[in-house]
Design a protein around this motif. Structure first.
Motif, mmCIF file in Angstrom:
data_model
loop_
_atom_site.group_PDB
_atom_site.id
_atom_site.type_symbol
_atom_site.label_atom_id
_atom_site.label_comp_id
_atom_site.label_asym_id
_atom_site.label_seq_id
_atom_site.Cartn_x
_atom_site.Cartn_y
_atom_site.Cartn_z
ATOM 1 N N THR A 1 30.987 45.316 52.142
ATOM 2 C CA THR A 1 29.650 44.778 52.358
ATOM 3 C C THR A 1 29.827 43.648 53.113
ATOM 4 N N ALA A 2 29.098 43.344 54.315
ATOM 5 C CA ALA A 2 29.071 42.109 55.189
ATOM 6 C C ALA A 2 29.008 41.080 54.181
ATOM 7 N N PRO A 3 29.596 39.913 54.375
ATOM 8 C CA PRO A 3 29.516 38.755 53.251
ATOM 9 C C PRO A 3 28.033 38.108 53.815
ATOM 10 N N GLY A 4 27.977 36.686 53.095
ATOM 11 C CA GLY A 4 26.901 36.012 53.501
ATOM 12 C C GLY A 4 25.802 36.135 52.296
ATOM 13 N N LEU A 5 24.742 35.416 52.755
ATOM 14 C CA LEU A 5 23.334 35.596 51.777
ATOM 15 C C LEU A 5 23.098 37.027 51.565
ATOM 16 N N GLY A 6 22.724 37.358 50.310
ATOM 17 C CA GLY A 6 22.267 38.581 50.279
ATOM 18 C C GLY A 6 23.448 39.791 50.153
ATOM 19 N N ASN A 7 24.611 39.446 49.781
ATOM 20 C CA ASN A 7 25.633 40.294 50.162
ATOM 21 C C ASN A 7 25.558 41.260 48.704
ATOM 22 N N TRP A 8 25.193 40.790 47.575
ATOM 23 C CA TRP A 8 25.197 41.523 46.636
ATOM 24 C C TRP A 8 24.113 42.476 46.560
ATOM 25 N N PRO A 9 22.802 42.177 46.608
ATOM 26 C CA PRO A 9 21.854 43.420 46.786
ATOM 27 C C PRO A 9 21.981 44.326 48.069
ATOM 28 N N ARG A 10 22.593 43.737 49.298
ATOM 29 C CA ARG A 10 23.038 44.753 50.359
ATOM 30 C C ARG A 10 23.968 45.748 49.889
ATOM 31 N N HIS A 11 24.949 45.268 48.998
ATOM 32 C CA HIS A 11 26.120 45.967 48.679
ATOM 33 C C HIS A 11 25.363 47.107 47.774
ATOM 34 N N VAL A 12 24.597 46.595 46.699
ATOM 35 C CA VAL A 12 24.154 47.798 45.676
ATOM 36 C C VAL A 12 23.323 48.815 46.397
ATOM 37 N N VAL A 13 22.554 48.362 47.443
ATOM 38 C CA VAL A 13 21.733 49.429 48.193
ATOM 39 C C VAL A 13 22.634 50.284 49.043
ATOM 40 N N GLU A 14 23.680 49.975 49.647
ATOM 41 C CA GLU A 14 24.693 50.741 50.196
ATOM 42 C C GLU A 14 25.205 51.681 49.138
ATOM 43 N N GLY A 15 25.568 51.137 48.143
ATOM 44 C CA GLY A 15 25.992 52.103 46.924
ATOM 45 C C GLY A 15 25.019 53.114 46.658
ATOM 46 N N GLY A 16 23.915 52.703 46.617
ATOM 47 C CA GLY A 16 22.754 53.721 46.356
ATOM 48 C C GLY A 16 22.551 54.771 47.420
ATOM 49 N N PHE A 17 22.662 54.310 48.746
ATOM 50 C CA PHE A 17 22.681 55.189 49.906
ATOM 51 C C PHE A 17 23.805 56.270 50.045
ATOM 52 N N LEU A 18 25.110 55.535 49.334
ATOM 53 C CA LEU A 18 26.191 56.475 49.570
ATOM 54 C C LEU A 18 26.004 57.620 48.575
ATOM 55 N N ILE A 19 25.299 57.563 47.322
ATOM 56 C CA ILE A 19 24.956 58.730 46.679
ATOM 57 C C ILE A 19 24.145 59.644 47.277
ATOM 58 N N TRP A 20 22.824 58.704 47.853
ATOM 59 C CA TRP A 20 21.800 59.610 48.449
ATOM 60 C C TRP A 20 22.483 60.700 49.505
ATOM 61 N N ASP A 21 23.274 59.846 50.453
ATOM 62 C CA ASP A 21 24.060 60.871 51.621
ATOM 63 C C ASP A 21 25.171 61.729 51.188
ATOM 64 N N LEU A 22 25.522 61.918 49.848
ATOM 65 C CA LEU A 22 26.526 62.911 49.641
ATOM 66 C C LEU A 22 25.874 64.260 49.897
ATOM 67 N N ALA A 23 26.753 65.188 50.163
ATOM 68 C CA ALA A 23 26.417 66.615 50.782
ATOM 69 C C ALA A 23 25.887 67.251 49.304
ATOM 70 N N LYS A 24 26.375 67.075 48.246
ATOM 71 C CA LYS A 24 25.739 67.876 47.096
ATOM 72 C C LYS A 24 25.184 67.033 46.002
ATOM 73 N N PRO A 25 24.230 67.668 45.224
ATOM 74 C CA PRO A 25 23.328 66.901 44.380
ATOM 75 C C PRO A 25 23.991 66.370 43.240
ATOM 76 N N VAL A 26 23.452 65.178 43.175
ATOM 77 C CA VAL A 26 23.840 64.281 41.805
ATOM 78 C C VAL A 26 22.850 64.293 40.771
ATOM 79 N N ILE A 27 23.110 64.294 39.601
ATOM 80 C CA ILE A 27 21.809 64.597 38.603
ATOM 81 C C ILE A 27 22.273 63.262 37.344
ATOM 82 N N ALA A 28 21.409 62.543 37.178
ATOM 83 C CA ALA A 28 21.570 61.267 36.301
ATOM 84 C C ALA A 28 20.989 62.239 34.760
ATOM 85 N N GLN A 29 21.827 61.776 33.971
ATOM 86 C CA GLN A 29 21.560 62.329 32.538
ATOM 87 C C GLN A 29 21.455 61.166 31.709
ATOM 88 N N VAL A 30 20.060 60.665 31.460
ATOM 89 C CA VAL A 30 19.771 59.145 30.736
ATOM 90 C C VAL A 30 19.482 59.156 29.402
#
Length: 280
Positions: A81-110
């Protein structure tokens, strides 16, 4: 199957992959090492023709209590994830959208605690099923910042989101289902069987069609601005890190330790570690 240090991977029923966060002694704190294994396992399942759906769950007493605040989150991130201010929240969001953009469904069991980064991980999944007595929330709004991945308004609406953001309180699993965060809640002893039953039904639809079904819902949310809104929220999170309250909390963590800082944060609310201490 690949050997992992911080997760356990199995196929509990036909066409279903299951990833178990496996740091129970740390309440499945999401270190970058664990997250690296998690994303690798998710992508492996997405490439596997025998797998139609993936479940994420936690070992031990909870799903995940959040990010590993004892580690340096800037080091060894699982993807660039590009460095600089806001690196961590941008990194987290990119990880969330990595799951979002997978072809197959993902289920959270909480089950158990699903807090801060744990709630962000669960919210990034396509389907969310929870134990009735789970505790789901983002207590960091009391001392540091709004979420990195600001999903609350999108899945629960303005009023519920505002209440949670202005208190840092946690929802029970049954409340989370009523509010729209989760699809359904189960008694804890029925959660695993309930999730496997749902996963088996999802897996009945061929993946070439199912990935289009999944994207059809996502595209409507994107048309309403969900992706842009959540990305814009990373700048709010980065801005909050410059507040006097956040700087004072970080100094307290550095001076007295994380446990003492969190206990102090939650003491006037009567929850978190405070509630656990009072119950003993």
């Amino acid at each position: 199957m690949t050997d992992y240090q911080f997760i356990f991977v199995d196929d509990p029923i036909d066409n279903v992959r299951r990833i178990t966060l496996n740091r129970p002694d740390k309440r499945n704190a999401l270190s970058n090492a664990l997250r690296s294994e998690l994303f690798a396992a998710l992508q492996s399942a997405d490439r596997d023709d025998k797998i139609s759906v993936t479940i994420i769950r936690g070992a031990g007493p909870c799903f995940s209590a959040g990010y590993d605040l004892a580690s340096d989150t800037r080091q060894n991130q699982p993807f660039y994830t590009a460095p600089g201010l806001g690196n961590w929240p941008r990194h987290v969001v990119e990880g969330g959208f990595l799951i979002w953009d997978l072809a197959k469904p993902v289920i959270a069991q909480v089950h158990g605690h699903c807090l801060a980064g744990g709630s962000e991980l669960a919210a990034s999944c396509d389907l969310v099923y929870v134990a009735d007595d789970a505790k789901i929330g983002y207590p960091a709004v009391r001392s540091i910042s709004p979420p990195d991945n600001q999903f609350y308004p999108w899945v629960m609406g303005m009023r519920r989101a505002m209440e949670l953001m202005l208190t840092g309180d946690a929802m029970s699993g049954s409340e989370a289902a009523n509010y729209g965060f989760a699809n359904k809640s189960f008694p804890l002893d029925m959660l695993e069987a309930g999730v496997l039953e749902i996963a088996a039904r999802v897996a009945k639809i061929p993946s070439d069609l199912q990935q289009i079904n999944k994207r059809a819902v996502h595209r409507q949310m994107e048309a309403m601005g969900m992706r842009q809104g959540i990305r814009a929220g990373t700048e709010m999170q980065a801005l909050a890190m410059a507040t006097e309250t956040t700087k004072a909390f970080i100094a307290q963590v550095q001076g007295k330790g994380l446990t003492a800082a969190l206990t102090s944060r939650d003491s006037t609310f009567g929850d978190g570690r405070t509630a656990e201490t009072l119950a003993e």
